[in-house]
Write a protein that holds these residues in place. Sequence first.
Motif, PDB file in Angstrom:
ATOM      1  N   ALA A   1      -0.764   7.441   0.526  1.00 43.12           N
ATOM      2  CA  ALA A   1      -1.803   6.349  -0.323  1.00 43.12           C
ATOM      3  C   ALA A   1      -2.912   5.498   1.379  1.00 43.12           C
ATOM      4  O   ALA A   1      -2.388   6.544   2.412  1.00 43.12           O
ATOM      5  N   THR A   2      -4.350   5.574   1.082  1.00 43.07           N
ATOM      6  CA  THR A   2      -5.136   5.106   2.441  1.00 43.07           C
ATOM      7  C   THR A   2      -5.650   3.418   2.444  1.00 43.07           C
ATOM      8  O   THR A   2      -5.525   4.189   0.694  1.00 43.07           O
ATOM      9  N   ALA A   3      -5.392   3.414   3.214  1.00 44.98           N
ATOM     10  CA  ALA A   3      -5.787   2.668   2.793  1.00 44.98           C
ATOM     11  C   ALA A   3      -7.335   1.979   3.976  1.00 44.98           C
ATOM     12  O   ALA A   3      -7.285   1.923   5.279  1.00 44.98           O
ATOM     13  N   ILE A   4      -7.816   1.050   3.468  1.00 49.36           N
ATOM     14  CA  ILE A   4      -9.170   0.875   3.957  1.00 49.36           C
ATOM     15  C   ILE A   4      -9.464  -0.670   4.183  1.00 49.36           C
ATOM     16  O   ILE A   4      -9.471  -1.524   3.967  1.00 49.36           O
ATOM     17  N   VAL A  79      -7.454  -5.924   2.596  1.00 48.36           N
ATOM     18  CA  VAL A  79      -7.511  -4.173   2.510  1.00 48.36           C
ATOM     19  C   VAL A  79      -7.777  -3.578   1.446  1.00 48.36           C
ATOM     20  O   VAL A  79      -7.217  -4.656   0.014  1.00 48.36           O
ATOM     21  N   LEU A  80      -7.861  -2.566   0.924  1.00 49.47           N
ATOM     22  CA  LEU A  80      -8.279  -1.738  -0.376  1.00 49.47           C
ATOM     23  C   LEU A  80      -7.407  -0.514  -0.152  1.00 49.47           C
ATOM     24  O   LEU A  80      -7.601  -0.198   0.899  1.00 49.47           O
ATOM     25  N   GLN A  81      -6.872  -0.535  -0.958  1.00 49.07           N
ATOM     26  CA  GLN A  81      -5.589   0.971  -0.954  1.00 49.07           C
ATOM     27  C   GLN A  81      -5.561   1.436  -1.929  1.00 49.07           C
ATOM     28  O   GLN A  81      -5.726   1.130  -3.403  1.00 49.07           O
ATOM     29  N   ILE A  82      -6.078   2.547  -1.780  1.00 52.35           N
ATOM     30  CA  ILE A  82      -6.456   3.825  -2.332  1.00 52.35           C
ATOM     31  C   ILE A  82      -5.074   5.308  -2.333  1.00 52.35           C
ATOM     32  O   ILE A  82      -4.493   5.672  -1.882  1.00 52.35           O
ATOM     33  N   THR A  83      -4.841   5.757  -4.324  1.00 58.34           N
ATOM     34  CA  THR A  83      -3.449   6.120  -4.167  1.00 58.34           C
ATOM     35  C   THR A  83      -4.075   7.339  -5.294  1.00 58.34           C
ATOM     36  O   THR A  83      -4.986   6.824  -5.951  1.00 58.34           O
ATOM     37  N   ARG A  84      -3.993   8.244  -5.070  1.00 57.96           N
ATOM     38  CA  ARG A  84      -4.523   9.565  -5.746  1.00 57.96           C
ATOM     39  C   ARG A  84      -2.609   9.902  -6.567  1.00 57.96           C
ATOM     40  O   ARG A  84      -1.971  10.856  -6.013  1.00 57.96           O
ATOM     41  N   SER A  85      -3.302  10.087  -7.990  1.00 58.56           N
ATOM     42  CA  SER A  85      -1.967  10.793  -8.286  1.00 58.56           C
ATOM     43  C   SER A  85      -1.675  12.425  -8.844  1.00 58.56           C
ATOM     44  O   SER A  85      -3.484  13.188  -8.648  1.00 58.56           O
TER      45      SER A  85
END
Length: 85
Positions: A1-4, A79-85
């Motif tokens: 995951a990436t967090a902005i 924070v905005l968390q971005i996850t990719r599946s």
Amino acid sequence: ATAIVNTIFVYNGSGGSTNFTISLHDTSATSSAKIYFKSALSNLETDTVLGSGNVVVLEDSDILKINTTAQPIDVTVSVLQITRS
């Protein structure tokens, strides 16, 4: 995951002035970087860190650290968390 990280609010309710530092520890590179330092944040004062379109991008296992010279200090992080599946 990436967090902005979009905005960080720091509120000093310690009863006196305080200094604080915000740093980022990149665990993949085993390095740290100071991203913000504030000296003399007055009692009952709030400081807004980042904002105005500035962001910090955190990768998995990165650590956002906040160190201060007084207690208590309240910190709110947007924070905005971005996850990719």
